[in-house]
Enzyme design. Structure first.
Site, PDB file in Angstrom:
ATOM      1  N   ARG A 279      -2.219  -6.241  -8.046  1.00  0.00           N
ATOM      2  CA  ARG A 279      -1.067  -7.081  -7.709  1.00  0.00           C
ATOM      3  C   ARG A 279      -0.840  -8.165  -8.729  1.00  0.00           C
ATOM      4  O   ARG A 279       0.285  -8.555  -9.012  1.00  0.00           O
ATOM      5  CB  ARG A 279      -1.285  -7.739  -6.333  1.00  0.00           C
ATOM      6  CG  ARG A 279      -1.219  -6.797  -5.175  1.00  0.00           C
ATOM      7  CD  ARG A 279      -1.486  -7.565  -3.914  1.00  0.00           C
ATOM      8  NE  ARG A 279      -2.761  -8.260  -4.034  1.00  0.00           N
ATOM      9  CZ  ARG A 279      -3.697  -8.285  -3.113  1.00  0.00           C
ATOM     10  NH1 ARG A 279      -3.497  -7.708  -1.964  1.00  0.00           N
ATOM     11  NH2 ARG A 279      -4.815  -8.917  -3.298  1.00  0.00           N
TER      12      ARG A 279
ATOM     13  N   SER B 289      -3.054  -7.695   2.866  1.00  0.00           N
ATOM     14  CA  SER B 289      -3.362  -7.527   4.286  1.00  0.00           C
ATOM     15  C   SER B 289      -3.792  -8.839   4.918  1.00  0.00           C
ATOM     16  O   SER B 289      -3.396  -9.158   6.040  1.00  0.00           O
ATOM     17  CB  SER B 289      -4.458  -6.474   4.479  1.00  0.00           C
ATOM     18  OG  SER B 289      -4.008  -5.210   4.075  1.00  0.00           O
TER      19      SER B 289
ATOM     20  N   LYS C  38     -15.215  -8.709   4.571  1.00  0.00           N
ATOM     21  CA  LYS C  38     -13.945  -8.151   5.042  1.00  0.00           C
ATOM     22  C   LYS C  38     -14.106  -7.605   6.454  1.00  0.00           C
ATOM     23  O   LYS C  38     -13.830  -6.441   6.701  1.00  0.00           O
ATOM     24  CB  LYS C  38     -13.492  -7.023   4.124  1.00  0.00           C
ATOM     25  CG  LYS C  38     -12.910  -7.449   2.813  1.00  0.00           C
ATOM     26  CD  LYS C  38     -12.295  -6.253   2.135  1.00  0.00           C
ATOM     27  CE  LYS C  38     -11.384  -6.676   1.020  1.00  0.00           C
ATOM     28  NZ  LYS C  38     -10.683  -5.525   0.435  1.00  0.00           N
TER      29      LYS C  38
ATOM     30  N   HIS D 246       0.832  -1.212   0.000  1.00  0.00           N
ATOM     31  CA  HIS D 246       0.000   0.000   0.000  1.00  0.00           C
ATOM     32  C   HIS D 246       0.862   1.256   0.000  1.00  0.00           C
ATOM     33  O   HIS D 246       0.624   2.186  -0.786  1.00  0.00           O
ATOM     34  CB  HIS D 246      -0.909   0.049   1.239  1.00  0.00           C
ATOM     35  CG  HIS D 246      -1.936  -1.018   1.313  1.00  0.00           C
ATOM     36  ND1 HIS D 246      -2.059  -1.844   2.405  1.00  0.00           N
ATOM     37  CD2 HIS D 246      -2.904  -1.397   0.450  1.00  0.00           C
ATOM     38  CE1 HIS D 246      -3.056  -2.678   2.212  1.00  0.00           C
ATOM     39  NE2 HIS D 246      -3.588  -2.435   1.031  1.00  0.00           N
TER      40      HIS D 246
END
Length: 164
Positions: free
Chosen positions: A93, A131, A44, A18
């Protein structure tokens, strides 16, 4: 008038991937607002409360003068409008991220046709970091110091580490 960009995310927790994108975005745009999603999707459920995530993000980004950090709990395009931003920055990514990100960008364009989405890829050494992987490694007692700011590492150690 400068260009303002929004980089939204849950940041639970913020990783070097990030921060890499934020640093690069800060060079591309006059102002970059990191939008910390206060109410992420049900899939999430965050480990850290929004206030904790804000503090960790601000610590990790200390020294970036044209970067602001703020929580939001509205539609992203409403947050973008509140900041009079012209760009949404998203990270990719891997190819597997593209389909979901493409759908988001298309929906945002339908809701706000005056806002562009720009995709950035992280530096290769950060491309595999997520994460959720960092949380998992930390919860099993693994060393995450290469992936996160020291304050994030400490917060993870206190929050998720399992004791044998």
């Amino acid at each position: 008038m400068g260009v303002t960009a929004i980089y939204p995310g849950t940041f639970d927790p913020i990783t070097h991937g990030h921060t890499d994108l934020i640093q690069r975005g800060a060079r591309l745009f006059d102002r970059l607002v990191v939008g910390v999603a206060a109410n992420p999707s049900p899939s999430k459920a965050p480990v850290f409360a929004v206030e904790e995530r804000l503090a960790l993000v601000r610590t990790a980004l200390d020294g970036l003068d044209n970067v602001a950090v703020e929580a939001f709990s509205t539609l992203l395009v409403e947050f973008v409008g509140r900041h009079e931003a012209q760009v949404i920055v998203r990270g990719l990514r891997a190819v597997s991220d593209f389909e979901y990100e493409f759908q988001l960008a298309s929906m945002n364009r339908q809701l706000r046709s005056d806002v562009e989405t720009v995709f950035l890829t992280p530096a290769e050494q950060h491309a595999f970091i997520s994460s959720s992987l960092v949380r998992e490694v930390a919860s099993l007692g693994g060393d995450v110091s290469r992936f996160v700011h020291p304050s994030v590492e400490e917060a993870l150690r206190r929050r998720v580490r399992r004791t044998p």
